[in-house]
Enzyme design. Structure first.
Site, PDB file in Angstrom:
ATOM      1  N   LEU A  21       0.912  -1.211   0.063  1.00 20.38           N
ATOM      2  CA  LEU A  21       0.083  -0.141   0.085  1.00 20.38           C
ATOM      3  C   LEU A  21       0.843   1.276   0.039  1.00 20.38           C
ATOM      4  CD1 LEU A  21      -2.465  -1.123   2.813  1.00 20.38           C
ATOM      5  CD2 LEU A  21      -3.040  -1.030   0.378  1.00 20.38           C
ATOM      6  N   ASP A  63       2.704  -5.953   2.773  1.00 20.72           N
ATOM      7  CA  ASP A  63       2.990  -4.984   3.769  1.00 20.72           C
ATOM      8  C   ASP A  63       3.530  -5.556   5.060  1.00 20.72           C
ATOM      9  OD1 ASP A  63       2.529  -2.291   2.429  1.00 20.72           O
ATOM     10  OD2 ASP A  63       0.526  -3.151   2.341  1.00 20.72           O
ATOM     11  N   GLU A  68       5.064  -3.315  13.206  1.00 22.79           N
ATOM     12  CA  GLU A  68       4.611  -3.037  14.327  1.00 22.79           C
ATOM     13  C   GLU A  68       2.948  -2.653  14.566  1.00 22.79           C
ATOM     14  OE1 GLU A  68       5.903   1.499  16.134  1.00 22.79           O
ATOM     15  OE2 GLU A  68       4.903   1.644  14.369  1.00 22.79           O
ATOM     16  N   ASP A  69       2.462  -2.908  13.174  1.00 23.60           N
ATOM     17  CA  ASP A  69       0.870  -2.543  12.960  1.00 23.60           C
ATOM     18  C   ASP A  69      -0.155  -3.622  13.562  1.00 23.60           C
ATOM     19  OD1 ASP A  69       0.961   0.101  12.178  1.00 23.60           O
ATOM     20  OD2 ASP A  69       1.498  -0.797  10.104  1.00 23.60           O
ATOM     21  N   HIS A 164      -0.422   7.476  10.088  1.00 22.75           N
ATOM     22  CA  HIS A 164      -0.700   6.773  11.313  1.00 22.75           C
ATOM     23  C   HIS A 164      -0.330   8.179  12.418  1.00 22.75           C
ATOM     24  CE1 HIS A 164      -0.031   2.504   9.680  1.00 22.75           C
ATOM     25  NE2 HIS A 164      -1.230   2.552  10.181  1.00 22.75           N
ATOM     26  N   CYS A 251       7.857   1.452  12.061  1.00 19.71           N
ATOM     27  CA  CYS A 251       6.812   0.298  11.560  1.00 19.71           C
ATOM     28  C   CYS A 251       7.502  -0.887  11.332  1.00 19.71           C
ATOM     29  CB  CYS A 251       6.400   0.758  10.236  1.00 19.71           C
ATOM     30  SG  CYS A 251       5.763   2.504   9.722  1.00 19.71           S
TER      31      CYS A 251
HETATM   32  N1  GLY Z   1       2.272   0.619   3.476  1.00 22.82           N
HETATM   33  C1  GLY Z   1       2.112   0.346   4.518  1.00 22.82           C
HETATM   34  C2  GLY Z   1       0.941   0.916   4.825  1.00 22.82           C
HETATM   35  O1  GLY Z   1       0.164   1.554   4.102  1.00 22.82           O
HETATM   36  O2  GLY Z   1       0.153   0.099   6.002  1.00 22.82           O
END
Ligand code: GLY
Length: 256
Positions: A21, A63, A68-69, A164, A251
């Site tokens: 993304l 991704d 981290e997400d 973020h 990230c």
């Molecule tokens: N490319 C990292 C994200 O959009 O989550």
């Protein structure tokens, strides 16, 4: 109180990262270069005293190097998130067993709540939670509920532009906060010693503090000198291929 980090979890970039993304048009990431940059990132974490678990690439999820997400790792418990980006939802399942090796207490965010932990900034036992395109109010409410059950607190921050919360904020401990763009004028952050990162260098607002060193992206001299003035040892890292996917230094790892 500042944390002491002992571990990090990272995931190698997938070749499929070229389909990751991106809201910006900085070109297609080069996989080989990304692998090289990722290896240097791992070394930098090790130089801060961390034991780094390096997970194999997950080709199903372009991704997935942005680990981290998918989890929030606090000193007392882990919380598996539910990413707001549809293509990233499956990443949580892939990290579950890894996180469970380190934590007895593991909770999770459930639909319709969404959270990506790039939207969560830890300041001691208090957590700032960005409400963004990826993290909704239901997610923040669930997260605050979980944190409170475990003696911690949280509050929301509305986002208008950034992907973020930590795209534009980095807490460097000692009350020092790197701050950029839409956050600069927010009264919420006035009690911090704010180090403003200008628009030209806004990518550098995503730095990480790791056991008193600060890891920063290479090529942002103004921000580097501001951080240097605060007497932190600095480690500069080339991040060009991850920047193409809107990914920052924070990230790429879970630090705990
Ligand atoms: N490319 C990292 C994200 O959009 O989550």
């Amino acid at each position: 109180m500042k944390p002491i980090y002992r571990h990090a979890i990272v995931r190698k970039p997938a070749r499929s990262m070229v389909h990751g993304l991106s809201a910006t048009d900085m070109g297609t990431p080069n996989y080989e270069r990304a692998m090289h940059q990722h290896a240097a990132y791992v070394k930098a974490l090790q130089s801060c005293g961390l034991e780094v678990e390096v997970l194999e690439a997950d080709e199903e999820h372009p991704d997935s190097c942005f680990v981290e997400d998918v989890a929030l790792l606090t000193p007392s418990l882990a919380i598996l998130t539910n990413p707001g980006a549809p293509t990233r939802k499956g990443e949580t399942k892939k990290i579950m067993d890894v996180v469970a090796k380190y934590y007895d207490a593991v909770e999770r965010i459930n639909e319709p709540a969404t959270i990506e932990a790039g939207d969560v900034m830890m300041v001691g036992s208090h957590f700032y939670i960005g409400i963004s395109e990826r993290t909704n109010l239901a997610g923040a409410t669930q997260l605050i509920g979980i944190l409170e059950t475990h003696g911690m607190t949280g509050q929301t921050v509305m986002l208008d532009l950034f992907l973020h919360l930590k795209t534009g904020l980095a807490y460097l401990e000692h009350n020092n906060l790197l701050i950029s763009g839409e956050f600069v004028d927010k009264p919420l952050f006035t009690s911090f010693n704010r180090i403003e990162v200008g628009e030209q260098e806004s990518y550098a607002a995503n730095c990480i503090w790791v056991n008193e060193k600060v890891l920063i992206p290479k090529g942002f001299s103004e921000t580097k000198s501001k951080i240097k003035q605060l007497n932190y040892p600095i480690v500069e890292l080339e991040m060009s291929e991850f920047q193409k996917l809107d990914g920052g230094l924070s990230c790429l790892s879970l630090r705990f």
